[in-house]
Design an enzyme around this catalytic site. Structure first.
Site, PDB file in Angstrom:
ATOM      1  N   SER A 314      43.513  44.530  32.948  1.00  0.00           N
ATOM      2  CA  SER A 314      43.739  44.056  31.840  1.00  0.00           C
ATOM      3  C   SER A 314      44.544  44.658  30.920  1.00  0.00           C
ATOM      4  CB  SER A 314      42.466  43.701  31.249  1.00  0.00           C
ATOM      5  OG  SER A 314      42.230  42.590  30.058  1.00  0.00           O
ATOM      6  N   ASP A 325      58.613  44.104  33.656  1.00  0.00           N
ATOM      7  CA  ASP A 325      59.281  42.816  33.184  1.00  0.00           C
ATOM      8  C   ASP A 325      60.403  42.997  32.443  1.00  0.00           C
ATOM      9  OD1 ASP A 325      57.592  41.447  34.637  1.00  0.00           O
ATOM     10  OD2 ASP A 325      56.743  40.036  33.211  1.00  0.00           O
ATOM     11  N   LYS A 339      42.699  40.631  35.536  1.00  0.00           N
ATOM     12  CA  LYS A 339      41.941  40.297  34.585  1.00  0.00           C
ATOM     13  C   LYS A 339      42.716  39.913  33.297  1.00  0.00           C
ATOM     14  CE  LYS A 339      38.676  39.867  31.258  1.00  0.00           C
ATOM     15  NZ  LYS A 339      38.891  39.580  29.853  1.00  0.00           N
TER      16      LYS A 339
END
Length: 427
Positions: A314, A325, A339
């Protein structure tokens, strides 16, 4: 943590047996409820919140209007009957993260977000397909961690009681208890059953540990982040500032076994490494996105490698996904937990509470974290036996060249340093 704002959004972990991870800016504190809602009023209040906010407008193919009619047509003589019906009603959504908390459970959740914990120190979730209770990760240096409980362990029994059909709230109630008392867990791991007798304890979490590492790649800064608790961002800032004074040439950020925590903590920490770019976006059922972005205040631009594994969940996935990214870091290790749902926690009129899934996370490139997780740029697998040896039996090897994932991070930083040196020489 001071809990003051209009609601609490959670989702950076599932459910911890010492804490429930929260992921936004706070929760409205009603204190003592002004009045005690009747059982039917409470049921309808829960129904209305789900109706207005649930992430899936089809309610996972459930006729939510018919559900309201069914449960409001019944007679209730007390709150406990209402609580039972609410749990049944929410179970129809087949979403383990949308859940009801009675007043005691809700109070515990609010207290636990401060980071002062009592329990055994594991984070659990309910598998969406099998409905089994699964360990996301043990919190480092807690009783469960020291006994050898690991990520992906399936909890079959708690003190001899089968967990079949049990939700996370029920599991928490059984596993919680006073410090010094014991709880027995029967675990399924890789087809084998294991039993753990774990002594509950008061757990004080210091989320950040840092040190200098003299390596073949030079003097590196090593930062271990155990959990995104309320004070994690401050401790991370202090760690980076301290290591910058040591003139380290690069950083290794260790998120292995980090089950998540506060969303705002993960966003604040991402901003310490990123000068620009999106950190995370949340998408609700209308498809509307809310983006968190970097604000040009990175504390360092030196090379960074992030270590992850199947226990990184998470908020850990939000941070590692943002750094990956934006090409700010190289991610090393194994695929993370997966999650990526956002829960809003709302206080109800009688002092109970409701967590309802309202959105999902996407990484800056638009990847859906949920179920799949983050794929590392460089995969370095450890068997469960290797991981246990490293984290429990031979802790002195952790974050050394005898730690395969750490060693790969050092190798990557060494290559980056060599490349940067050649570039500098050419100029």
């Amino acid at each position: 943590m001071v809990i003051t704002k209009s609601r609490l959004v959670l989702g950076a972990t599932a459910v911890t047996l010492s804490t429930i991870a929260v992921t936004s800016l706070g929760i409205h504190s009603r204190g003592q409820a002004l009045f005690k809602a009747s059982p039917k009023e409470l049921i309808d209040e829960v129904w209305q919140i789900v109706y207005r906010q649930y992430v899936d407008g089809t309610f996972n193919q459930v006729d939510w209007q018919a559900v309201r009619k069914e449960y409001l047509s019944k007679s209730y003589t007390n709150q406990e009957e209402a609580y039972k019906s609410i749990r049944e009603m929410l179970k129809k959504l087949e979403d383990p993260y949308t859940r009801f908390m009675n007043p005691e459970e809700f109070k515990n959740m609010q207290v636990d977000t401060s980071g002062e914990l009592t329990g055994i120190g594991i984070t659990i979730s309910q598998d969406e397909k099998t409905k089994q209770l699964v360990v996301i990760a043990p919190i480092e240096d807690t009783p469960a961690f020291k006994m050898g409980v690991i990520a992906k362990d399936v909890i079959l029994e708690i003190d001899g009681k089968s967990t079949e059909g049990m939700d996370t709230n029920q599991a928490v109630s059984l596993i919680r208890g006073e410090a010094g008392t014991k709880v027995r867990l029967k675990i399924l791991r890789n087809g084998q059953k294991k039993q753990f007798d774990i002594t509950r304890a008061r757990i004080e979490i210091h989320p950040v540990k840092c040190s200098e590492k003299q390596t073949p790649a030079g003097n590196l800064g090593y930062i271990r982040l155990n959990q995104f608790s309320a004070n994690a961002a401050k401790e991370m800032k202090d760690a980076i500032s301290k290591l910058e004074t040591k003139n380290v040439s690069g950083y290794i950020l260790d998120l292995r076994g980090n089950p998540g925590g506060l969303l705002f903590s993960s966003v604040d920490i991402a901003r310490m490494w990123l000068d620009k770019g999106t950190i995370v976006s949340t998408i609700d059922r209308q498809g509307e996105q809310e983006r968190e972005i970097a604000k040009g205040r990175a504390l360092t631009t030196k090379p960074l490698v992030v270590l992850v594994d199947k226990g990184s969940a998470s908020a850990s996935e939000i941070l590692s996904g943002a750094l990956q990214d934006n090409k700010r870091a190289t991610i090393v290790g194994t695929q993370t937990f997966g999650k990526g749902l956002v829960q809003s926690v709302r206080p109800l009129e009688d002092g109970s509470g409701l967590a309802v899934t309202i959105a999902k996370y996407h990484t800056p490139s638009g990847k859906d974290i949920n179920k799949h997780g983050i794929d590392p740029d460089v995969k370095v697998d450890l068997t469960d036996a290797q991981r246990q040896d490293l984290w429990l039996k031979e802790r002195d090897k952790l974050a050394t060249l005898e730690d395969p994932q750490f060693a790969k991070a050092v190798e990557i930083l060494g290559k980056q340093a060599a490349k940067n040196s050649k570039t500098t020489n050419k100029n």
